[in-house]
Design an enzyme around this catalytic site. Structure first.
Site, short mmCIF file in Angstrom:
data_model
loop_
_atom_site.label_atom_id
_atom_site.label_comp_id
_atom_site.label_asym_id
_atom_site.label_seq_id
_atom_site.Cartn_x
_atom_site.Cartn_y
_atom_site.Cartn_z
N CYS A 162 1.11 -1.15 0.20
CA CYS A 162 0.28 0.11 0.29
C CYS A 162 1.04 1.34 -0.14
O CYS A 162 0.48 2.21 -0.19
CB CYS A 162 -0.52 0.27 1.21
SG CYS A 162 -2.06 -1.40 1.48
N HIS A 302 -2.92 7.93 6.02
CA HIS A 302 -2.74 5.95 5.15
C HIS A 302 -4.27 5.83 5.82
O HIS A 302 -4.74 5.84 5.42
CB HIS A 302 -1.86 5.58 5.60
CG HIS A 302 -1.62 4.00 5.39
ND1 HIS A 302 -1.82 3.99 3.71
CD2 HIS A 302 -1.98 2.95 6.17
CE1 HIS A 302 -1.90 2.58 3.30
NE2 HIS A 302 -1.94 2.50 4.67
N GLU A 313 0.19 5.46 13.05
CA GLU A 313 0.04 7.00 12.49
C GLU A 313 -0.34 8.13 13.72
O GLU A 313 0.18 9.24 13.11
CB GLU A 313 -1.26 6.49 10.81
CG GLU A 313 -0.66 7.74 10.06
CD GLU A 313 -1.46 7.55 9.14
OE1 GLU A 313 -1.04 8.57 8.28
OE2 GLU A 313 -2.49 6.90 9.30
N LYS A 334 -10.22 7.20 2.64
CA LYS A 334 -11.00 5.88 2.60
C LYS A 334 -12.39 5.61 2.79
O LYS A 334 -12.15 4.02 2.98
CB LYS A 334 -9.62 4.78 3.60
CG LYS A 334 -8.76 4.77 2.58
CD LYS A 334 -7.67 3.79 3.33
CE LYS A 334 -6.13 4.14 2.61
NZ LYS A 334 -5.11 4.86 2.61
N HIS A 339 -10.07 1.57 0.90
CA HIS A 339 -8.35 1.25 0.49
C HIS A 339 -8.17 0.39 -0.97
O HIS A 339 -8.28 -0.50 -0.70
CB HIS A 339 -7.91 0.48 1.25
CG HIS A 339 -6.72 0.35 1.55
ND1 HIS A 339 -5.82 1.39 0.85
CD2 HIS A 339 -5.77 -0.29 2.71
CE1 HIS A 339 -4.30 1.03 1.10
NE2 HIS A 339 -4.28 0.28 2.55
N PHE A 398 1.54 -3.27 3.76
CA PHE A 398 2.78 -4.24 4.58
C PHE A 398 3.99 -4.61 4.57
O PHE A 398 4.72 -4.55 3.76
CB PHE A 398 1.67 -5.59 4.35
CG PHE A 398 0.38 -5.70 4.90
CD1 PHE A 398 -0.59 -5.10 5.66
CD2 PHE A 398 -0.11 -6.79 3.70
CE1 PHE A 398 -1.08 -5.64 5.95
CE2 PHE A 398 -2.36 -6.91 4.37
CZ PHE A 398 -2.34 -5.66 5.23
#
Length: 410
Positions: A162, A302, A313, A334, A339, A398
């Site tokens: 991502c 994010h 975050e 998102k 996402h 990831f």
């Protein structure tokens, strides 16, 4: 080194297939999240996604070509040529040796991969399509765009889950600053609303279970968030050296002020709870831009709506912007576009440019009860007018791969 500017944008998304439509729908609080109707989800525990709708690539892709290109590639081709059109660029008028393409993808053409495995299993090796490999491999969106533009400069794909789009934009930015190119197409693409991706992310327990209410399933910063909603699409930016843009009289949309990258070095999928990897990436971007935290007025986070990710975050942001959070606004896109994995960062970069241009930050919808561990103004459920000259867009993948894009108002 050359200053790098953004002069064009194109997109395919669950909320519209132009940057203008995407932006307007975000401001109207519309949701691209819905029950999946692309394939039968009867036996799937998760039945919701943010799928691309009403995609018609015929302006840039012929019917014949569409039959041999995966959706992943089609999205990238469409968004790329839309971005070029937006920038007022005819590819044939540019020096092909000074023009390049860096488009990444999180997982590439997964549907053709799934279909080919079924064909192999049920009908034997002779029934596997000759287009299986070129339709599925991750470098082909960049390769197909290069083929169609005739551009012969730097051309490759970045894969960092991502974080892919921001890493692609960073790579293109570096090519221009190092003098290897004058103009680059950069971004990401993914076609993730398919049976295999849904099954895989469901097994990881990464997705929201709110099948009964898709539009409120993605809840960044809300204390009852339970996972992300899978999305898809493509976002492409035209990056140019400032001198090249000025020479052709380009309309400059924003400046790329700095890039930050780091690794969590922590876990296969979970973020560091202290947000230290994120903090390092943010501080790197600020150093490169030569500005302080108080100069940044907005962060498009994010913000995936995962229990660990949002807090990690925001913890990093609170550390970096300590003493300057009163003037800082953050949000997550998102909640309305899902996402989009490898395409997420580029779509959010487009939204960040639109925010800079309009001095407006779209609402983070679905914040019913803000997590008490998050002490930032997340623009909960309301669009916010705000004056700011620098904005940041965060993307994390990831594997603990972090990428931060810092943009300046033109």
């Amino acid at each position: 080194m050359e200053e790098v500017v953004i002069t064009g944008m194109g997109c395919v998304s669950a909320l519209g297939n132009t940057p203008e439509l995407l932006w307007n729908n975000l401001l109207e609080g519309k949701s691209g999240l819905a029950t999946i109707d692309r394939f039968d989800v009867t036996n799937y525990p998760i039945k919701i996604a943010a799928a691309v709708k009403e995609f018609d690539g015929s302006e840039f892709i012929s019917p014949r070509d569409s039959s041999r290109l995966s959706r992943c590639i089609q999205y990238a081709v469409y968004a790329s040529f839309q971005a070029l059109k937006n920038a007022g660029i005819s590819p044939e008028n540019e020096d092909p040796t000074r023009s390049g393409v860096i488009i990444g993808s999180g997982i590439g053409g997964m549907q053709i991969y799934s279909d080919s495995v079924v064909s192999l299993s049920n009908r034997g090796p002779s029934r596997v399509s000759p287009f299986f490999i070129p339709m599925s491999i991750v470098n082909m969106p960049a390769g197909e765009v290069s083929n169609r533009t005739g551009w012969m400069g730097p051309c490759y794909a970045v894969v960092s889950a991502c974080a892919t789009s921001n890493h692609s934009i960073a790579a293109a930015y570096d090519q221009i600053r190092l003098g290897r190119a004058d103009i680059m197409l950069a971004g990401g693409t993914d076609e993730t609303v398919n049976n295999v991706a849904l099954a895989g992310f469901t097994s990881m327990k990464a997705l929201s279970k709110r099948n009964d209410d898709p539009t409120t399933a993605s809840r960044p910063f809300d204390k009852d968030r339970d996972g992300f909603v899978i999305g898809e699409g493509s976002g492409i930016l035209v990056l140019e050296s400032l001198s090249h843009a000025k020479k052709r009289g380009a309309n400059i949309l924003a400046r790329v002020a700095g890039i930050g990258m780091s690794a969590d070095a922590h876990h296969m999928s979970a973020p560091r709870e202290d947000g230290e990897g994120v903090r390092l990436a943010i501080e790197m971007a600020l150093r490169e831009a030569g500005i302080s935290p108080k100069d940044v007025g907005y962060v498009n986070t994010h913000g995936t709506s995962t229990p660990l990710g949002d807090v990690a975050e925001c913890s990093a942001l609170e550390k970096v912007f300590a003493g300057a959070t009163d003037s800082l606004k953050v949000n997550s896109s998102k909640c309305m576009i899902g996402h989009a994995l490898g395409a997420a960062g580029a779509l959010e970069a487009i939204i960040t440019v639109k925010s800079l241009q309009n001095q407006m930050i779209h609402a983070t919808t679905n914040v019913f009860n803000q997590d008490e561990r998050i002490h930032l103004d997340v623009c909960a459920n309301k669009n916010t007018s705000h004056s700011f000259n620098y904005a940041m867009s965060d993307s994390f993948g990831f594997g603990g791969q972090n990428s931060v894009l810092l943009l300046g108002r033109n």
